[in-house]
Scaffold this motif. Structure first.
Motif: not given
Length: 471
Positions: A330-355
């Motif tokens: 559950a913590a892993r799946h909530d990574a997007y929301w937990s990441g936002r908590s690091l800077r509550p006044d900011a927004q998340v720009v999420a990106t991904d790649v695969c190699v």
């Protein structure tokens, strides 16, 4: 190559939209909505890109109703954008040319479950959690699990995957057949319940990953799996991300049948500790899970422990109680929301790649160094078992300097992955945000994609402005 006929004048286009909305209101009543808030909700969702709302939203309740909406729109050359749960991250449901958003959330019935054949048929609005709840008592489960509780239609449209992909594959492996409404309002069926076929073109795979640009997916026939006899898993800390990635590479190369193997860098672990009430050491960490018999999962866990030790990792802390494992994932799946908590006044720009898996450690360590050099606040988390990782950049969207730095970082990351023979997106899809890299990734094959789009959607009405540059 041109992707549409000559565009109508602004006045004609507006008249066409108004005619379509009037016809849809007459047919669907209150299920055709035009409120500003609802339109913005259906044109933006979790993306960092500018909000581009549709002209109206129609809540469809059957495949036949979707076909009706598409036919009305096609007659006036008005765009159609399919909407599932709105969890996409690259502007997939934006409406850059206006049009009608077809909300499929009310098409949420499980139509049949064939336990003996390990498959089921569902409407596109069924979510992954809803399906697994429905089939829990059959001894089966659906393994594709992106972080959000996405709709299965949307997951097919974006070729989604998730933490289980390293063992069970992605949506392209899970979908046996589709019901699709094409750009002219026809209802077609692709594939079927047979596990293999040599009959004709593989139209199912053509629509999977097409992001609604070729048609609207309304039903899916999906492969299911038996619930494993035993599950073991846990967490393993490492001194740095390179050591963690090297352990992943060896695990995969040895053929260890790991079901899940996820990387969280130290910053993401810190976020998970705070947001999800964990008490992990704040160092790069792998979350793992093994499926099989009691004996096999014990052997796999012990083998991985040995691999981890070779790279300075450990100890591998087992989560033996189901509730403890559930809390970790559950913590892993909530990574997007937990990441936002690091800077509550900011927004998340999420990106991904695969190699390719052999380049994973190199790509992740170079990306981590890039983040540090630019002084970005950007946790890394990823489905590293198949070479896919995500970066969540926390920025003030209204700060031009921060956004320029963020966009430059994302471009370097995408090019880095492409130079390593990877892809600019392993999971999030192209949408609007990754269009600029399509030529570099696909070369002349891009013209073939444009030809397919032209053949199936000659007036460019199906989710225009996505995947293909200048569409």
């Amino acid at each position: 190559m041109a992707l549409e006929a000559k565009a109508p004048s602004a006045e004609d286009a507006r008249e066409g939209v108004e005619a379509v909305i009037a016809a849809l209101r007459a047919r669907f009543g209150e299920r055709c909505a035009t409120s500003q808030a609802l339109r913005e909700q259906h044109g933006h969702t979790t993306t960092w890109l500018a909000n581009q709302p549709p002209d109206a939203v129609v809540f469809a309740e059957s495949t036949e109703e979707v076909a009706e909406v598409v036919k009305v729109c096609a007659a006036e050359h008005v765009p159609v954008i399919a909407f599932g749960t709105g969890t996409s991250l690259e502007g997939h449901v934006n409406a850059p040319r206006g049009g009608i958003s077809i909300d499929l959330s009310r098409m949420n019935r499980v139509l049949e479950v064939n336990s003996e054949d390990l498959d089921c048929r569902v409407e596109a609005g069924v979510t992954r959690k809803q399906l697994n709840s429905y089939i829990r008592d059959t001894g089966l489960f659906f393994p594709i699990d992106p972080g959000a509780d996405a709709s299965l239609g949307g997951m097919a449209a974006t070729r989604a995957s998730g933490t289980n992909a390293v063992r069970y594959g992605t949506m392209k492996d899970a979908v046996l057949g589709l019901t699709v409404v094409t750009a002219d309002g026809r209802i077609i069926k692709t594939g079927g319940r047979a596990r293999k076929s040599s009959a004709g073109y593989d139209l199912t795979r053509l629509f999977i990953g097409s992001e609604g640009t070729l048609g609207v997916i309304t039903e899916l026939t999906i492969r299911l799996h038996g619930q494993p006899e035993a599950i073991s898993g846990g967490v393993c800390p490492f001194p740095d991300v390179e050591a963690a990635c090297q352990a992943v590479i060896m695990t995969i190369q040895m053929g260890l049948p790991v079901a899940r193997i996820e990387l969280l860098d130290s910053l993401q672990v810190k976020a998970c500790n705070t947001y999800s009430n964990l008490d992990l050491a704040e160092t790069p960490t792998l979350f793992l899970e093994f499926h099989g018999s009691e004996a096999s999962v014990k052997e796999q866990s012990e083998t991985f422990s040995g691999i981890a030790e070779e790279f300075g990792g450990g100890p591998f802390k087992w989560a033996t109680v189901a509730e403890d494992r559930s809390k970790l994932w559950a913590a892993r799946h909530d990574a997007y929301w937990s990441g936002r908590s690091l800077r509550p006044d900011a927004q998340v720009v999420a990106t991904d790649v695969c190699v390719p898996i052999s380049r994973l450690a190199e790509c992740v360590t170079q990306t981590a160094a890039d983040i540090e050099a630019e002084s970005l606040l950007a946790p890394i988390v990823g489905h590293v078992g198949d070479g896919n990782f995500h970066v969540q950049v926390l920025v003030d969207l209204n700060n031009p300097d921060e956004m320029r730095k963020c966009e430059a970082f994302i471009e370097r990351l995408a090019i880095r992955a492409l130079d390593m023979e990877g892809t600019c997106t392993g999971e999030h899809g192209v949408g609007q945000g990754k269009q600029k890299y399509m030529r570099r990734e696909h070369g002349d094959a891009l013209e073939l994609m444009q030809s397919i789009k032209q053949a199936l959607d000659p007036h460019n009405l199906m989710n225009p402005g996505k995947i293909l540059p200048q569409s």
